[in-house]
Design a protein around this motif. Structure first.
Motif, PDB file in Angstrom:
ATOM      1  N   UNK A 182       0.824  -1.206   0.000  1.00 55.97           N
ATOM      2  CA  UNK A 182       0.000   0.000   0.000  1.00 55.97           C
ATOM      3  C   UNK A 182       0.860   1.258   0.000  1.00 55.97           C
ATOM      4  N   UNK A 183       1.903   1.247   0.799  1.00 54.52           N
ATOM      5  CA  UNK A 183       2.830   2.385   0.830  1.00 54.52           C
ATOM      6  C   UNK A 183       3.418   2.644  -0.550  1.00 54.52           C
ATOM      7  N   UNK A 184       3.811   1.576  -1.231  1.00 55.63           N
ATOM      8  CA  UNK A 184       4.405   1.725  -2.565  1.00 55.63           C
ATOM      9  C   UNK A 184       3.409   2.337  -3.539  1.00 55.63           C
ATOM     10  N   UNK A 185       2.131   2.023  -3.368  1.00 55.76           N
ATOM     11  CA  UNK A 185       1.106   2.626  -4.231  1.00 55.76           C
ATOM     12  C   UNK A 185       0.927   4.108  -3.940  1.00 55.76           C
ATOM     13  N   UNK A 186       1.192   4.537  -2.713  1.00 54.33           N
ATOM     14  CA  UNK A 186       1.188   5.982  -2.425  1.00 54.33           C
ATOM     15  C   UNK A 186       2.274   6.666  -3.243  1.00 54.33           C
ATOM     16  N   UNK A 187       3.475   6.074  -3.249  1.00 59.38           N
ATOM     17  CA  UNK A 187       4.552   6.638  -4.053  1.00 59.38           C
ATOM     18  C   UNK A 187       4.215   6.679  -5.522  1.00 59.38           C
ATOM     19  N   UNK A 188       3.559   5.626  -6.013  1.00 63.13           N
ATOM     20  CA  UNK A 188       3.162   5.594  -7.430  1.00 63.13           C
ATOM     21  C   UNK A 188       2.143   6.681  -7.733  1.00 63.13           C
ATOM     22  N   UNK A 189       1.191   6.875  -6.823  1.00 63.05           N
ATOM     23  CA  UNK A 189       0.173   7.915  -7.016  1.00 63.05           C
ATOM     24  C   UNK A 189       0.798   9.305  -6.990  1.00 63.05           C
ATOM     25  N   UNK A 190       1.836   9.474  -6.191  1.00 66.35           N
ATOM     26  CA  UNK A 190       2.560  10.746  -6.159  1.00 66.35           C
ATOM     27  C   UNK A 190       3.284  10.976  -7.484  1.00 66.35           C
ATOM     28  N   UNK A 191       3.942   9.929  -7.993  1.00 69.19           N
ATOM     29  CA  UNK A 191       4.648  10.033  -9.275  1.00 69.19           C
ATOM     30  C   UNK A 191       3.667  10.296 -10.420  1.00 69.19           C
ATOM     31  N   UNK A 192       2.495   9.686 -10.352  1.00 76.42           N
ATOM     32  CA  UNK A 192       1.493   9.843 -11.409  1.00 76.42           C
ATOM     33  C   UNK A 192       0.731  11.165 -11.314  1.00 76.42           C
ATOM     34  N   UNK A 193       0.942  11.913 -10.229  1.00 74.43           N
ATOM     35  CA  UNK A 193       0.271  13.195 -10.079  1.00 74.43           C
ATOM     36  C   UNK A 193      -1.101  13.120  -9.435  1.00 74.43           C
ATOM     37  N   UNK A 194      -1.513  11.951  -8.992  1.00 76.67           N
ATOM     38  CA  UNK A 194      -2.805  11.818  -8.320  1.00 76.67           C
ATOM     39  C   UNK A 194      -2.757  12.415  -6.914  1.00 76.67           C
ATOM     40  N   UNK A 195      -1.594  12.327  -6.273  1.00 79.91           N
ATOM     41  CA  UNK A 195      -1.344  12.970  -4.976  1.00 79.91           C
ATOM     42  C   UNK A 195      -0.359  14.104  -5.225  1.00 79.91           C
ATOM     43  N   UNK A 196      -0.662  15.274  -4.708  1.00 83.79           N
ATOM     44  CA  UNK A 196       0.181  16.440  -5.000  1.00 83.79           C
ATOM     45  C   UNK A 196       1.421  16.486  -4.119  1.00 83.79           C
ATOM     46  N   UNK A 197       1.252  16.200  -2.818  1.00 83.19           N
ATOM     47  CA  UNK A 197       2.367  16.336  -1.889  1.00 83.19           C
ATOM     48  C   UNK A 197       2.179  15.399  -0.710  1.00 83.19           C
ATOM     49  N   UNK A 198       3.274  14.890  -0.178  1.00 85.76           N
ATOM     50  CA  UNK A 198       3.230  14.067   1.027  1.00 85.76           C
ATOM     51  C   UNK A 198       2.797  14.875   2.244  1.00 85.76           C
ATOM     52  N   UNK A 199       2.863  16.184   2.138  1.00 84.86           N
ATOM     53  CA  UNK A 199       2.481  17.045   3.259  1.00 84.86           C
ATOM     54  C   UNK A 199       1.041  17.523   3.168  1.00 84.86           C
ATOM     55  N   UNK A 200       0.303  17.096   2.133  1.00 90.19           N
ATOM     56  CA  UNK A 200      -1.126  17.366   2.082  1.00 90.19           C
ATOM     57  C   UNK A 200      -1.814  16.687   3.259  1.00 90.19           C
ATOM     58  N   UNK A 201      -2.921  17.249   3.683  1.00 92.53           N
ATOM     59  CA  UNK A 201      -3.676  16.678   4.797  1.00 92.53           C
ATOM     60  C   UNK A 201      -4.566  15.532   4.308  1.00 92.53           C
TER      61      UNK A 201
END
Length: 402
Positions: free
Chosen positions: A136-155
């Motif tokens: 699941x953690x790795x999918x967070x990184x993938x979503x960040x790379x794909x632009x689905x998540x903007x920043x790790x510091x988003x709430x």
């Protein structure tokens, strides 16, 4: 008719009604289930024989679970055999003590040890428990790379709007991944009243994912970012966040970003909550060789044809100490357990694990059903000693002969 026989008959009728190729391929797994099938969802309190039967077939107990399928690659990655690794221990005795169903050691890209137990083999699937957290953690990184998540510091509540107004308004994605939210949680596997024992049976509010319904009621105990506290519930929340961000089921995103690109050989499944979301802190069912392939994929930088699926430097951050867990030489990253020597691991209750040591180009994948319980100190310490013994064997082999 005795209750257990009634349940077995009911399952047999369900098999006939379902009539899918996957169901009829169960063979010994089905036979084991019909003999010892658990009759409730409280897996933390099943007997050892019930766990032996169910851990290899959680996704085939219709009374207990629903799931999504993760399709394998059409071109599976080979695991070429290497020379047997000379271990400084009795592997049979170790596996008996762990009640191991599988141990695979890949070193230098070669499969150097592959052993099975508990009447399990390479064609079966075994549940991951919290090993899924690292997926699941790795999918967070993938979503960040794909632009689905903007920043790790988003709430968190920026992505899960139904969490607005809860203690998670103050929690960032980074803090959620490092389990430093500061929100109250009890992960006591032996306590039937703990959060980890209760959340799956929580009656969800209408239109809200069950884990969101449970977690948004919990109070804050410490400022966000200041305290580490292990929480399976929060990894389940991470999965909801990734699904909301990517607009697709987590199993589908796993298939797209990891399962097919990494060359997984067999179909996997991911068990769903009452409200139909993947239980992302747990419960991927996969073959032991595919767990080993996941370890090798991460060891090689999570790359597909030379291109990383993760942002530059993200994997290094994920697999090094981000939170102090109170144990010398160890820590917690982004859903990975870390060691100060640079190695790291995915761990699941009852003895599931993927240990990765980049320095030695080493991956150890293991499945088990610990007799001592979900997080038995005895079996856990023995596994840590096993990891060290394998590292020593690799070092001894590499040492110049005198």
């Amino acid at each position: 008719m005795k209750p257990l026989k009634k349940i077995a008959l009911g399952m047999l009728l369900a098999l006939a009604a379902t009539a899918t190729a996957g169901w009829f391929s169960l063979d010994k797994e089905t036979r084991g289930l019909l003999k010892t099938v658990p009759t409730n969802r409280d897996l933390l309190f099943w007997s050892v024989p019930q766990r032996d039967a169910a851990f290899r077939a959680l996704d085939r107990i219709p009374l207990l679970a629903k799931w999504r399928v993760v399709q394998p690659s059409s071109t599976p990655r080979s695991l070429p055999p290497g020379s047997p690794l000379a271990l400084p221990l009795d592997l049979d005795a170790y596996m008996a003590g762990q009640r191991s169903s599988a141990i695979l050691i890949v070193q230098g890209g070669k499969l150097r040890v592959e052993r099975y137990g508990l009447d399990y083999g390479p064609d079966g699937r075994w549940t991951s428990f919290s090993v899924a957290k690292s997926f699941t953690s790795t999918l967070v990184g993938a979503a960040l790379k794909d632009g689905h998540i903007k920043s790790m510091d988003d709430k968190v509540s920026d992505y899960i709007t139904s969490m607005k107004g809860s203690a998670y308004d103050d929690v960032s994605i980074r803090q959620l991944l490092t389990m430093t939210s500061g929100v109250r949680w009890n992960e006591d596997y032996g306590d039937p009243n703990s959060d980890v024992a209760k959340f799956n049976n929580h009656p969800p509010e209408a239109g809200v994912p069950s884990i969101v319904s449970y977690l948004r009621q919990l109070p804050r105990q410490a400022p966000a970012g200041e305290r580490w506290l292990y929480s399976t519930g929060e990894t389940n929340l991470v999965g909801i966040l990734v699904s909301e961000a990517t607009k697709r089921p987590l199993a589908q995103y796993l298939e797209e970003k990891i399962w097919k690109p990494a060359g997984m050989e067999q179909q996997a499944t991911w068990i769903l909550s009452k409200t139909g979301q993947e239980i992302s802190g747990c419960c991927i069912q996969a073959a032991a060789r595919d767990y080993a392939r996941m370890g090798q994929f991460i060891l090689e930088g999570a790359k597909v044809q030379g291109q990383g699926i993760l942002p530059e430097g993200w994997l290094q951050d994920a697999t090094t100490k981000r939170a102090d867990i109170g144990k010398p030489g160890r820590g917690y990253g982004y859903q990975w357990w870390t060691y100060d020597d640079g190695s790291f691991a995915a761990r699941g209750i009852f003895g599931q694990g993927i240990f990765i040591d980049p320095k030695r180009q080493l991956v150890i994948a293991s499945n088990a059903n610990w007799a001592g319980g979900a997080s038995s100190p005895k079996e856990s310490e023995a596994r840590e000693a096993f990891y060290k013994a394998v590292q020593q064997a690799v070092d001894a082999e590499a040492a110049p002969s005198r």
